[in-house]
Design an enzyme around this catalytic site. Structure first.
Site, PDB file in Angstrom:
ATOM      1  N   GLY A  25       0.844  -1.201   0.000  1.00 28.92           N
ATOM      2  CA  GLY A  25       0.000   0.000   0.000  1.00 28.92           C
ATOM      3  C   GLY A  25       0.876   1.247   0.000  1.00 28.92           C
ATOM      4  O   GLY A  25       2.097   1.177   0.190  1.00 28.92           O
ATOM      5  N   SER A  27       2.621   4.832   0.993  1.00 32.26           N
ATOM      6  CA  SER A  27       3.282   5.326   2.198  1.00 32.26           C
ATOM      7  C   SER A  27       2.232   5.983   3.093  1.00 32.26           C
ATOM      8  O   SER A  27       1.411   6.773   2.612  1.00 32.26           O
ATOM      9  CB  SER A  27       4.355   6.356   1.815  1.00 32.26           C
ATOM     10  OG  SER A  27       4.958   6.880   2.966  1.00 32.26           O
ATOM     11  N   GLY A  28       2.221   5.628   4.357  1.00 32.51           N
ATOM     12  CA  GLY A  28       1.248   6.193   5.290  1.00 32.51           C
ATOM     13  C   GLY A  28      -0.087   5.472   5.298  1.00 32.51           C
ATOM     14  O   GLY A  28      -1.004   5.852   6.036  1.00 32.51           O
ATOM     15  N   ALA A  29      -0.214   4.422   4.514  1.00 31.60           N
ATOM     16  CA  ALA A  29      -1.491   3.688   4.484  1.00 31.60           C
ATOM     17  C   ALA A  29      -1.720   2.924   5.790  1.00 31.60           C
ATOM     18  O   ALA A  29      -2.868   2.712   6.202  1.00 31.60           O
ATOM     19  CB  ALA A  29      -1.520   2.726   3.297  1.00 31.60           C
ATOM     20  N   GLY A  30      -0.636   2.470   6.422  1.00 30.26           N
ATOM     21  CA  GLY A  30      -0.796   1.776   7.710  1.00 30.26           C
ATOM     22  C   GLY A  30      -0.083   0.428   7.808  1.00 30.26           C
ATOM     23  O   GLY A  30      -0.340  -0.340   8.732  1.00 30.26           O
ATOM     24  N   SER A  99       5.784  -1.853  -2.215  1.00 27.33           N
ATOM     25  CA  SER A  99       5.770  -2.828  -3.332  1.00 27.33           C
ATOM     26  C   SER A  99       4.736  -2.442  -4.391  1.00 27.33           C
ATOM     27  O   SER A  99       3.718  -3.111  -4.563  1.00 27.33           O
ATOM     28  CB  SER A  99       5.557  -4.261  -2.824  1.00 27.33           C
ATOM     29  OG  SER A  99       4.557  -4.381  -1.849  1.00 27.33           O
TER      30      SER A  99
END
Ligand code: ADP
Length: 191
Positions: A25, A27-30, A99
């Protein structure tokens, strides 16, 4: 248990308790936030767990690499190599990597074999408003190049085993959803 001999670092036993949970996911998605309580839950259930996190790996194993497509591909290929070895030795490996390219995620899946892909879904504007590491601001200002979602692509997973939408779900529910899936599909025995 079968013994798998090939030309890798160690022959080892093929311990079928091992598998990979691959978090992909923006960056910052979790991804990192989910990986920690997920790992804890699995350890409490008695499993051996290793987290491979992009931010950590890039400071050690792949610190020579940048963010061009070629370097991102190399990053995933090296991580896949390490993850496969650990999976083979019975470890649950939680991989937290942006990724962004489908082909590299497919490569990881094929190499590792026992593999569950989790799309850590979150709209770009939410990730950007979180800006956990201050990187979106830098990317918008042109200080960082090749930033996923800004001037680099993210190829949305077409058939991930699990989707967790971190702009809609709680962290507890996300972890539960992943644990439920790996129980249901026989990666871990129900407790
Ligand atoms: P990534 O590893 O994907 O780059 P991080 O885990 O570092 O992302 O950052 C995600 C941020 O989003 C954290 O600050 C986290 O507290 C926040 N967040 C808010 N809601 C959620 C949620 N439901 N699940 C995961 N993270 C969340």
């Amino acid at each position: 248990m079968t013994v798998k001999m090939d030309n890798r670092l160690s022959p080892g036993k093929n311990d079928e308790r091992g598998f990979a949970i691959w978090l992909t996911g923006l960056s910052g998605a979790g991804k990192t936030t989910i990986s920690i309580p997920l790992g804890k839950r699995l350890i409490e259930m008695g499993f051996r767990v290793q987290i491979l996190d992009g931010d950590v790996v890039r400071k050690k194993l792949t610190r020579d690499l940048g963010f061009t497509k070629e370097d991102r591909d190399k990053n995933i290929e090296r991580v896949t190599f390490v993850a496969e070895l650990m999976v083979r030795h019975g470890i649950i490996v939680i991989c937290a990597f942006i990724s962004p390219y489908k082909a590299e995620r497919r490569y990881a899946r094929e190499e590792i074999g026992r593999f569950t892909e989790v799309f850590v879904k979150c709209p770009l504007d939410v990730c950007e408003s979180r800006d956990v590491k201050g990187l979106y601001a830098k990317a918008r200002a042109g200080e960082i190049k090749h930033f996923t979602g800004i001037d680099d692509p993210y190829e949305i997973p077409e058939n991930p085993e699990i989707v967790v939408d971190t702009s809609m779900m709680t962290l507890d529910d996300e972890v539960d959803k992943i644990i439920d899936y790996v129980q249901k599909y026989g990666y871990i025995k129900e407790t």
